[in-house]
Design a protein around this motif. Structure first.
Motif, PDB file in Angstrom:
ATOM      1  N   SER A 172       8.330  32.664 -45.061  1.00 33.44           N
ATOM      2  CA  SER A 172       9.472  31.692 -45.087  1.00 33.44           C
ATOM      3  C   SER A 172      10.431  31.716 -44.587  1.00 33.44           C
ATOM      4  N   ILE A 173      10.555  32.953 -44.110  1.00 39.91           N
ATOM      5  CA  ILE A 173      11.986  33.568 -42.951  1.00 39.91           C
ATOM      6  C   ILE A 173      11.590  33.322 -42.020  1.00 39.91           C
ATOM      7  N   SER A 174      10.574  33.677 -41.720  1.00 37.38           N
ATOM      8  CA  SER A 174       9.553  33.694 -40.715  1.00 37.38           C
ATOM      9  C   SER A 174      10.167  32.390 -39.804  1.00 37.38           C
ATOM     10  N   GLU A 175       9.408  31.170 -41.073  1.00 38.83           N
ATOM     11  CA  GLU A 175       8.969  29.723 -40.869  1.00 38.83           C
ATOM     12  C   GLU A 175      10.469  28.814 -40.247  1.00 38.83           C
ATOM     13  N   VAL A 176      11.756  29.475 -40.997  1.00 42.60           N
ATOM     14  CA  VAL A 176      13.389  29.301 -40.977  1.00 42.60           C
ATOM     15  C   VAL A 176      13.375  29.695 -39.950  1.00 42.60           C
TER      16      VAL A 176
END
Length: 117
Positions: free
Chosen positions: A72-76
């Motif tokens: 998710s943090i990579s998506e952010v």
């Protein structure tokens, strides 16, 4: 069971989520169901998955939720890059948010690594 509020990575990811909600208030209204929705969901997914992982007794389960948070943090990170390229964020905002994102990703990586030992 772990206390999520004692985890610095949870605290930082929660603060990042609040900052993203605030920053996206200024995005164009036509992005309400596009980037705004997607980046808010992804940013809230990070502390949410850390929280869910804290509710499990096994380190293996905790690490699994931390890996989901890492995704998710990579998506952010990507959505912040996109938002910056579309001029929805100013350079300072984008830089600050991206730096925080990178730090959180590193923290998650190191925590997973420490748990796996």
């Amino acid at each position: 069971m772990r206390d999520l509020k004692e985890l610095k990575v949870w605290e930082r990811s929660h603060k990042l989520c609040l900052l993203i909600y605030d920053a996206t208030k200024e995005f164009p209204s036509e992005e309400k169901f596009g980037i705004i929705s997607q980046i808010r969901r992804a940013s809230s997914s990070v502390p949410t998955n850390i929280s869910e992982g804290c509710g499990h007794d096994s380190s293996k389960e905790f690490a699994r939720y931390l890996r989901i948070a890492s995704g998710s943090i990579s998506e952010v990170e990507y959505l912040l890059i996109l938002s910056n390229d579309l001029d929805y964020l100013n350079e300072k905002q984008a830089s600050d948010l991206l730096n925080q994102t990178i730090q959180i990703r590193k923290m998650l990586y190191n925590l997973v690594k420490a748990i796996a030992q």
